[in-house]
Design a protein around this motif. Structure first.
Motif, PDB file in Angstrom:
ATOM      1  N   ASP A  83       0.828  -1.201   0.000  1.00 24.92           N
ATOM      2  CA  ASP A  83       0.000   0.000   0.000  1.00 24.92           C
ATOM      3  C   ASP A  83       0.864   1.253   0.000  1.00 24.92           C
ATOM      4  N   ALA A  84       0.374   2.295  -0.662  1.00 25.82           N
ATOM      5  CA  ALA A  84       1.063   3.586  -0.685  1.00 25.82           C
ATOM      6  C   ALA A  84       0.657   4.413   0.531  1.00 25.82           C
ATOM      7  N   VAL A  85       1.578   5.257   0.988  1.00 27.39           N
ATOM      8  CA  VAL A  85       1.297   6.157   2.108  1.00 27.39           C
ATOM      9  C   VAL A  85       1.174   7.599   1.626  1.00 27.39           C
ATOM     10  N   ARG A  86       1.279   7.808   0.297  1.00 27.42           N
ATOM     11  CA  ARG A  86       1.117   9.144  -0.287  1.00 27.42           C
ATOM     12  C   ARG A  86       0.506   8.986  -1.676  1.00 27.42           C
ATOM     13  N   VAL A 247      14.058   7.245  -5.431  1.00 26.99           N
ATOM     14  CA  VAL A 247      13.486   6.299  -6.395  1.00 26.99           C
ATOM     15  C   VAL A 247      13.689   6.864  -7.788  1.00 26.99           C
ATOM     16  N   SER A 248      14.273   6.062  -8.652  1.00 30.29           N
ATOM     17  CA  SER A 248      14.616   6.564  -9.978  1.00 30.29           C
ATOM     18  C   SER A 248      14.175   5.597 -11.065  1.00 30.29           C
ATOM     19  N   LEU A 263       6.525   2.187  -5.682  1.00 27.85           N
ATOM     20  CA  LEU A 263       7.643   2.088  -4.737  1.00 27.85           C
ATOM     21  C   LEU A 263       7.811   3.389  -3.975  1.00 27.85           C
ATOM     22  N   ALA A 264       7.859   4.509  -4.681  1.00 30.45           N
ATOM     23  CA  ALA A 264       8.026   5.800  -4.029  1.00 30.45           C
ATOM     24  C   ALA A 264       6.869   6.094  -3.077  1.00 30.45           C
TER      25      ALA A 264
END
Length: 336
Positions: A83-86, A247-248, A263-264
């Motif tokens: 899960d994303a936090v942003r 993150v790139s 990922l970011a």
């Protein structure tokens, strides 16, 4: 973005079908400028129960290294991601090896407040790099951040000299990315310069991606979904390293960029702009809706392949080359 894109549907090999892949495509698209010493980017897209994913290892990578990229694609296509936090992430504009005036235009038009400038390329000497960095800093204006990426091109003494000049040209660099190839060299450079050192190749191309952190050779690490074997594996590397992470992109299409935003979005901390604005370097895109930054940010979301982008005109050579790579990389993946 259709441009000069070639996207061809292929039959799914049994090795992928057994892993849940139900659609497969191979693509090729020219770049707007020569980047990472290439002018055309190629790869594959895979579809499974979780959606579309990308597999696009560079041509100088052998089957073993390419297998990590394949693991990432299989994860992205078949597994639910953390899960994303942003909901959105800041991104930098990437400045290739171009004249200073062109670099200024790229940055001014980007809307980004951070710029990553490629340096130490065979086509560019240090004076050219300094001029490019000065132009980028001017385009960003007060409060902008400039980072440079040497892609492991320097030895220690060259790195120390170059970093000093580039730091002055930028009015203070955010960091220098992979100035030297080896972990020991990075550590020596880090002890001699005030600019923070970021590790990229020493993370994504290393048998032990955390070794650079244990050696005290970097202030932060650059993480990329495909080279590290997937979103979960990249999160594990960040946690084990205990360093801030950037993150790139691995010069992905929007399919790969979408997974990178996941990922970011899932990182507990995100202190630096992401290097995920690279779809602008493509003359076409496989996605129905390209992931391009607006106002210096990207949404955290996946992208889907545009069904209308598939062409009925086969490219036998492109298909042959990539199916051969796929077979070898599947074998390497099974052998791990």
């Amino acid at each position: 973005m259709s441009g000069a894109l070639r996207l061809h549907r292929l039959a799914v090999p049994a090795a992928l079908a057994d892993r849940g892949i139900d659609e497969l495509g191979v693509w090729s698209v020219p770049l707007t400028v020569r980047f990472r010493r290439i002018e055309v980017r190629e790869g594959m897209v895979l579809h499974g129960p979780a959606g579309w994913a990308e597999w696009s290892p560079f041509w100088d990578y052998d089957p073993v290294e390419s297998a990590s990229w394949l693991r990432a694609a299989l994860e992205g296509a078949t597994e639910e991601l953390p899960d994303a936090v942003r909901d959105e992430v800041p991104v930098n504009v990437t400045v290739p090896v171009v004249p200073a005036a062109v670099a200024h235009e790229l940055v001014a038009a980007s809307g980004c407040r951070t710029a990553k400038v490629k340096v130490a390329d065979p086509r560019s000497d240090l004076a050219d790099d300094v001029a490019r960095v000065e132009a980028v800093a001017d385009a960003l204006g007060p409060g902008g951040r400039v980072r440079v990426d040497a892609n492991a091109a320097w030895d220690v003494e060259t790195a120390v000299r170059a970093i000093g000049r580039l730091d002055r040209a930028a009015g203070g660099l955010e960091y220098v990315e992979q100035p030297c190839p080896g972990v020991d060299e990075l550590a020596r450079v880090r002890r001699r310069v005030e600019v923070p050192v970021a590790a990229d190749e020493s993370v994504r191309r290393a048998e032990d991606p955390v070794a650079v952190a244990r050696a005290g050779a970097a202030d932060l690490i650059v993480v990329k979904v495909q080279p590290l074997g997937g979103v979960r594996r990249a999160l594990e590397v960040v946690e084990a390293a205990g360093l801030p992470a950037v993150v790139s992109s691995a010069l992905d299409t929007s399919i790969g960029i979408g997974l990178a935003t996941r990922l970011a979005g899932a990182l507990p901390r995100l202190d630096h702009a992401c290097g995920l604005g690279t779809v602008r370097l493509f003359r076409g895109d496989v996605a129905a809706s390209s992931l391009l930054p607006t106002g210096g940010v990207l949404p955290v979301r996946r992208a889907d392949v545009d069904p209308s982008a598939f062409t009925d005109e086969p490219d036998a050579d492109l298909a042959r080359r990539w199916l051969g790579r796929l077979e070898a990389s599947c074998a390497a993946l099974e052998g791990r």
